[in-house]
Design a protein around this motif. Structure first.
Motif, PDB file in Angstrom:
ATOM      1  N   ALA A 348      63.882  82.611  21.633  1.00 56.66           N
ATOM      2  CA  ALA A 348      63.661  81.905  22.895  1.00 56.66           C
ATOM      3  C   ALA A 348      63.740  80.395  22.703  1.00 56.66           C
ATOM      4  CB  ALA A 348      62.290  82.270  23.470  1.00 56.66           C
ATOM      5  N   PRO A 349      64.028  79.643  23.788  1.00 61.91           N
ATOM      6  CA  PRO A 349      64.023  78.177  23.707  1.00 61.91           C
ATOM      7  C   PRO A 349      62.622  77.591  23.574  1.00 61.91           C
ATOM      8  CG  PRO A 349      65.395  78.944  25.534  1.00 61.91           C
ATOM      9  CD  PRO A 349      64.594  80.113  25.066  1.00 61.91           C
ATOM     10  N   ARG A 350      61.606  78.322  24.086  1.00 62.92           N
ATOM     11  CA  ARG A 350      60.237  77.795  24.049  1.00 62.92           C
ATOM     12  C   ARG A 350      59.261  78.918  23.741  1.00 62.92           C
ATOM     13  NH1 ARG A 350      62.906  75.911  28.097  1.00 62.92           N
ATOM     14  NH2 ARG A 350      62.110  77.457  29.582  1.00 62.92           N
ATOM     15  N   LEU A 351      58.154  78.542  23.129  1.00 64.34           N
ATOM     16  CA  LEU A 351      57.115  79.518  22.848  1.00 64.34           C
ATOM     17  C   LEU A 351      56.535  80.069  24.145  1.00 64.34           C
ATOM     18  CD1 LEU A 351      55.241  77.706  19.941  1.00 64.34           C
ATOM     19  CD2 LEU A 351      56.909  79.556  19.783  1.00 64.34           C
ATOM     20  N   GLY A 352      56.140  81.316  24.114  1.00 60.07           N
ATOM     21  CA  GLY A 352      55.542  81.946  25.284  1.00 60.07           C
ATOM     22  C   GLY A 352      56.534  82.671  26.169  1.00 60.07           C
ATOM     23  N   MET A 353      57.820  82.423  25.954  1.00 59.23           N
ATOM     24  CA  MET A 353      58.830  83.118  26.743  1.00 59.23           C
ATOM     25  C   MET A 353      59.025  84.529  26.189  1.00 59.23           C
ATOM     26  SD  MET A 353      61.710  80.110  27.194  1.00 59.23           S
ATOM     27  CE  MET A 353      62.668  81.025  28.421  1.00 59.23           C
ATOM     28  N   THR A 354      59.335  85.465  27.065  1.00 60.49           N
ATOM     29  CA  THR A 354      59.645  86.828  26.650  1.00 60.49           C
ATOM     30  C   THR A 354      60.837  87.334  27.442  1.00 60.49           C
ATOM     31  OG1 THR A 354      58.110  87.788  28.248  1.00 60.49           O
ATOM     32  CG2 THR A 354      57.253  87.374  26.026  1.00 60.49           C
ATOM     33  N   ALA A 355      61.404  88.407  26.970  1.00 59.83           N
ATOM     34  CA  ALA A 355      62.497  89.084  27.659  1.00 59.83           C
ATOM     35  C   ALA A 355      62.131  90.555  27.762  1.00 59.83           C
ATOM     36  CB  ALA A 355      63.810  88.906  26.880  1.00 59.83           C
ATOM     37  N   PRO A 356      62.768  91.291  28.673  1.00 56.89           N
ATOM     38  CA  PRO A 356      62.459  92.719  28.773  1.00 56.89           C
ATOM     39  C   PRO A 356      62.685  93.431  27.445  1.00 56.89           C
ATOM     40  CG  PRO A 356      63.780  92.003  30.654  1.00 56.89           C
ATOM     41  CD  PRO A 356      63.755  90.860  29.679  1.00 56.89           C
ATOM     42  N   VAL A 357      61.782  94.340  27.125  1.00 56.50           N
ATOM     43  CA  VAL A 357      61.923  95.166  25.925  1.00 56.50           C
ATOM     44  C   VAL A 357      62.508  96.505  26.359  1.00 56.50           C
ATOM     45  CG1 VAL A 357      60.735  96.265  23.997  1.00 56.50           C
ATOM     46  CG2 VAL A 357      59.946  94.037  24.851  1.00 56.50           C
ATOM     47  N   PRO A 358      63.693  96.845  25.894  1.00 51.74           N
ATOM     48  CA  PRO A 358      64.307  98.104  26.340  1.00 51.74           C
ATOM     49  C   PRO A 358      63.495  99.299  25.880  1.00 51.74           C
ATOM     50  CG  PRO A 358      65.535  97.190  24.498  1.00 51.74           C
ATOM     51  CD  PRO A 358      64.526  96.155  24.888  1.00 51.74           C
ATOM     52  N   PRO A 359      63.483 100.367  26.667  1.00 53.38           N
ATOM     53  CA  PRO A 359      62.780 101.576  26.225  1.00 53.38           C
ATOM     54  C   PRO A 359      63.508 102.212  25.054  1.00 53.38           C
ATOM     55  CG  PRO A 359      64.049 102.031  28.209  1.00 53.38           C
ATOM     56  CD  PRO A 359      64.145 100.554  27.976  1.00 53.38           C
ATOM     57  N   LEU A 360      62.794 103.013  24.313  1.00 53.43           N
ATOM     58  CA  LEU A 360      63.426 103.775  23.240  1.00 53.43           C
ATOM     59  C   LEU A 360      64.482 104.701  23.827  1.00 53.43           C
ATOM     60  CD1 LEU A 360      60.241 104.745  21.191  1.00 53.43           C
ATOM     61  CD2 LEU A 360      62.049 103.188  20.437  1.00 53.43           C
ATOM     62  N   ARG A 361      65.621 104.760  23.194  1.00 54.87           N
ATOM     63  CA  ARG A 361      66.685 105.640  23.667  1.00 54.87           C
ATOM     64  C   ARG A 361      66.380 107.083  23.261  1.00 54.87           C
ATOM     65  NH1 ARG A 361      71.539 101.896  21.324  1.00 54.87           N
ATOM     66  NH2 ARG A 361      70.173 102.047  19.511  1.00 54.87           N
ATOM     67  N   PRO A 362      67.005 108.059  23.943  1.00 54.21           N
ATOM     68  CA  PRO A 362      66.760 109.467  23.574  1.00 54.21           C
ATOM     69  C   PRO A 362      67.053 109.700  22.107  1.00 54.21           C
ATOM     70  CG  PRO A 362      67.998 109.327  25.633  1.00 54.21           C
ATOM     71  CD  PRO A 362      67.934 107.935  25.079  1.00 54.21           C
ATOM     72  N   ARG A 363      66.222 110.500  21.471  1.00 54.76           N
ATOM     73  CA  ARG A 363      66.389 110.733  20.054  1.00 54.76           C
ATOM     74  C   ARG A 363      67.702 111.476  19.784  1.00 54.76           C
ATOM     75  NH1 ARG A 363      66.686 115.878  19.864  1.00 54.76           N
ATOM     76  NH2 ARG A 363      64.946 117.308  20.192  1.00 54.76           N
ATOM     77  N   PRO A 364      68.361 111.126  18.689  1.00 50.24           N
ATOM     78  CA  PRO A 364      69.644 111.759  18.376  1.00 50.24           C
ATOM     79  C   PRO A 364      69.434 113.146  17.781  1.00 50.24           C
ATOM     80  CG  PRO A 364      69.072 110.217  16.653  1.00 50.24           C
ATOM     81  CD  PRO A 364      67.979 110.118  17.692  1.00 50.24           C
ATOM     82  N   THR A 365      70.493 113.924  17.777  1.00 49.72           N
ATOM     83  CA  THR A 365      70.481 115.208  17.075  1.00 49.72           C
ATOM     84  C   THR A 365      71.683 115.269  16.142  1.00 49.72           C
ATOM     85  OG1 THR A 365      71.601 116.199  18.973  1.00 49.72           O
ATOM     86  CG2 THR A 365      69.226 116.511  18.822  1.00 49.72           C
ATOM     87  N   LEU A 366      71.530 116.000  15.074  1.00 55.09           N
ATOM     88  CA  LEU A 366      72.597 116.136  14.100  1.00 55.09           C
ATOM     89  C   LEU A 366      73.697 117.059  14.626  1.00 55.09           C
ATOM     90  CD1 LEU A 366      70.307 116.538  10.965  1.00 55.09           C
ATOM     91  CD2 LEU A 366      71.579 114.496  11.636  1.00 55.09           C
ATOM     92  N   THR A 367      74.876 116.906  14.057  1.00 53.70           N
ATOM     93  CA  THR A 367      76.041 117.660  14.498  1.00 53.70           C
ATOM     94  C   THR A 367      76.620 118.447  13.329  1.00 53.70           C
ATOM     95  OG1 THR A 367      77.619 115.911  13.937  1.00 53.70           O
ATOM     96  CG2 THR A 367      76.559 115.771  16.108  1.00 53.70           C
ATOM     97  N   MET A 368      77.695 119.199  13.617  1.00 51.55           N
ATOM     98  CA  MET A 368      78.356 119.942  12.559  1.00 51.55           C
ATOM     99  C   MET A 368      78.896 118.993  11.480  1.00 51.55           C
ATOM    100  SD  MET A 368      77.708 122.808  13.725  1.00 51.55           S
ATOM    101  CE  MET A 368      78.522 123.754  12.455  1.00 51.55           C
ATOM    102  N   LYS A 369      79.332 117.797  11.886  1.00 49.40           N
ATOM    103  CA  LYS A 369      79.813 116.824  10.903  1.00 49.40           C
ATOM    104  C   LYS A 369      78.696 116.456   9.930  1.00 49.40           C
ATOM    105  CE  LYS A 369      82.469 113.441  12.385  1.00 49.40           C
ATOM    106  NZ  LYS A 369      82.922 112.140  12.948  1.00 49.40           N
ATOM    107  N   ASP A 370      77.466 116.349  10.442  1.00 50.86           N
ATOM    108  CA  ASP A 370      76.328 116.014   9.591  1.00 50.86           C
ATOM    109  C   ASP A 370      75.955 117.157   8.649  1.00 50.86           C
ATOM    110  OD1 ASP A 370      75.906 113.467  10.871  1.00 50.86           O
ATOM    111  OD2 ASP A 370      75.082 114.568  12.569  1.00 50.86           O
ATOM    112  N   MET A 371      76.451 118.356   8.929  1.00 55.44           N
ATOM    113  CA  MET A 371      76.224 119.499   8.054  1.00 55.44           C
ATOM    114  C   MET A 371      77.287 119.599   6.966  1.00 55.44           C
ATOM    115  SD  MET A 371      75.075 122.482  10.729  1.00 55.44           S
ATOM    116  CE  MET A 371      74.955 123.698   9.422  1.00 55.44           C
TER     117      MET A 371
END
Length: 593
Positions: A348-371
């Motif tokens: 930030a340009p100055r102390l005390g400023m904040t920006a939106p914190v994005p929510p956690l994205r949906p958790r990933p799952t493994l695929t056949m490639k990961d196997m």
């Protein structure tokens, strides 16, 4: 004599303040920024003689206090800032009642100074001092940490910056060092005990019938794929061994609620030196609303490449340039690979400023490639006898292993390489592993923006050794996820395991094949290697490489550092469980050729 530029505690004791430097104008420009009371700039040591004290300390985050092992009383340890070409002596006092050590991660040093007990030196005994001394042969972003027991999980790590002797090819107006890590109030040995008892102990996000019914990630799987995962007793949500169920993710020692803040003036080119000092967490890093230009990987310069996000494995470092032009704050997001939590900071340009914190994205799952089936014709998968694949595991293992072998028909033992000792500690051999250097990392394939891959990286300068490899060495990354057993080639590290041997100055290609369904950051001490990614002559030179599940990575190595060197997974608990070998380069100085 050690020059203490700034020393502020990250602990409950609060700010210790400046020692001998009461005038702000004496602090370099890169250190003037941040949040009052949150130690925005890391306490910094420089000079030819540096003193570090390893001690037990209390550490507070999120309103709770626990036991830490720190250096000079701070977590992370002080930033050590030096210059290429200088000689440095590091006096390390161990006040603990147990052995300790410091490894200078990524630094090219004589092997006796590398800091791995039992491999390159005896360790630092309790209540004694060891002096490391070596010349600085390189520049860039590095870090240092304990290689004794599980002290690294307890806070024994810190950043190290070596400024170049020549003008820096990277132009920037301001910089921030960002140390990412994970913290638990559990004793790290208790982590291991819980994982040994139940491999998915910390996984609170396993796939469920309810998840399928309500439209969760499981619903995206076909019925046949779900049945196969079930038959093989594998969990496609098993992304990380240790999660936010116990971890708080830190930026420079601060939890998400404390919101570490780094300042900038709109229009400035800001260099972020990002270090993943986490014990068990691979992070996905992004700054919503700002493009990120990667200019360095593992301390060495690369041709600038602009992305929106990148995955940083344990012990990797990336230097990036951002250039915010608006008078507004931005959120720095480092989301854990399993998306159970995040480290968060603000720019930030100055102390005390904040920006939106994005929510956690949906958790990933493994695929056949990961196997390990990435090279197969998936259209023919439906006709495979997956039950037979699972049923054959015990016979091939020969140790009554009840956990199934994924990715291979175990009745065909010809699929098992001769170098791999298959037993109870190996629950999978990848049937068709593929080069995954062009993949962005687990869960990042379809995020809708540009994610860095290893194939995007090109060395800024030509590779120094153009000789073709004289031989190829395959190393399989193996394990039993359910029993938390980890190894190379089916053998966990012990005194009886043979080293991997190289002739001095030998040119070799090492192929890492990941037979497991977890990402492993693999680190070789004492050397940089060239990641084979299609850019012949300009391969990125690294000391640590993420090997994706069921995939493989090749690197070319010039074994030009005589001595004995550690080679291991940098997921600390995997290394502790046995995914560790010694690399021996001979002859040593003075030996007969």
């Amino acid at each position: 004599m050690t020059q203490l530029i700034e020393r502020r505690s990250f602990l409950r004791a609060g700010a210790i303040g400046l020692a001998g430097l009461g005038i702000t104008g004496l602090i370099p420009a890169w250190a003037r920024s941040g949040s009052p009371g949150l130690a925005p700039t890391l306490p910094t040591l420089s000079g030819e003689d540096i003193h570090l004290k390893i001690a037990n300390t209390h550490f507070t985050v999120g309103g709770r206090t626990g036991h830490a092992v720190t250096m000079n009383g701070v977590l992370p340890a002080p930033l050590i800032r030096l210059r290429e070409g200088q000689n440095v002596r590091l006096h390390v006092e161990n006040t603990l009642d147990e052995d300790s050590s410091i490894h200078w991660h990524g630094l090219i040093v004589p092997f006796q100074m590398d800091g791995v007990p039992g491999v390159s030196f005896p360790g630092i005994k309790p209540h004694s001092t060891f002096v490391y001394e070596f010349p600085l042969l390189q520049s860039g972003t590095y870090w240092y940490h304990s290689h004794s027991g599980l002290q690294e999980q307890q806070g024994h790590y810190g950043p190290m910056i070596i400024d170049p002797a020549e003008p820096d090819p990277v132009a920037y107006d301001r910089e921030h060092v960002i140390v990412l890590s994970d913290w638990t109030f559990l004793n790290p040995h208790h982590l291991v005990t819980k994982l040994k008892a139940e491999g998915g102990y910390f996984n609170r996000r396993k796939q469920t019938l309810f998840g399928m019914m309500k439209g969760g990630p499981e619903e995206e799987m076909s019925a046949s794929d779900r049945a196969m995962w079930g038959q093989m007793r594998m969990d496609p949500a098993d992304i990380a061994d240790v999660t936010a169920a116990t971890y708080t993710y830190l930026v420079n020692g601060h939890g998400p609620q404390e919101n570490w803040t780094g300042l900038f003036h709109p229009g400035e080119r800001v260099r972020l030196r990002i270090i993943n000092a986490a014990t068990m967490t691979i992070f996905n890093v992004r700054i919503p609303g700002l493009p990120i230009t990667v200019v360095s990987a593992d301390g060495l310069n690369v041709r600038p490449v602009t992305v929106d996000e990148f995955q940083i494995g344990n012990a990797e470092t990336y230097d990036v340039i951002i250039q915010p032009t608006e008078d507004q704050a931005f959120t720095f997001v480092a989301e854990s690979i399993d998306r159970s939590g995040m480290a968060r900071a603000t720019l930030a340009p100055r102390l005390g400023m904040t920006a939106p914190v994005p929510p956690l994205r949906p958790r990933p799952t493994l695929t056949m490639k990961d196997m390990g089936m990435g090279g197969m014709d998936h259209g023919s998968m439906a006709g495979m006898d997956h039950g037979a694949m699972a049923a054959g595991a015990s016979a091939a293992a020969g140790h009554g292993n009840s956990h199934s072998m994924s990715g291979m028909n175990m009745r065909d033992k010809s699929l098992v390489p001769d170098s791999v000792k298959v037993g109870v500690g190996v629950d999978a051999i990848a049937m068709s592993p593929i080069d995954r250097t062009g993949d962005p990392g687990v869960g990042l394939e379809d995020v809708g923006h540009k994610v860095l891959t290893y194939r995007d990286l090109m060395s800024l300068t030509p590779n120094p050794d153009t000789r073709p490899p004289q031989r190829t060495i395959e190393v399989h990354l193996t394990g039993n996820m359910e029993r938390f057993m980890w190894s190379f080639d089916g053998e966990k590290f012990s005194e009886g395991v043979e080293p991997i041997r190289f002739e001095r100055n030998e040119r070799a290609r090492v192929v890492l094949i990941n037979d497991t369904m977890m990402t492993h950051p693999i680190h070789l001490h004492g050397h940089f290697f060239e990641v084979v990614n299609g850019h012949t002559g300009s391969y990125p030179r690294k000391h640590t490489v993420n090997v994706l599940p069921g995939g493989k990575v090749s690197f070319d190595l010039t074994a030009d550092a005589p001595g004995d060197w550690a080679f291991h997974c940098h997921l600390l608990l995997h290394m502790h469980a046995g995914m560790f070998r010694v690399v021996t380069v001979r002859p040593l100085e003075g030996d007969a050729a």
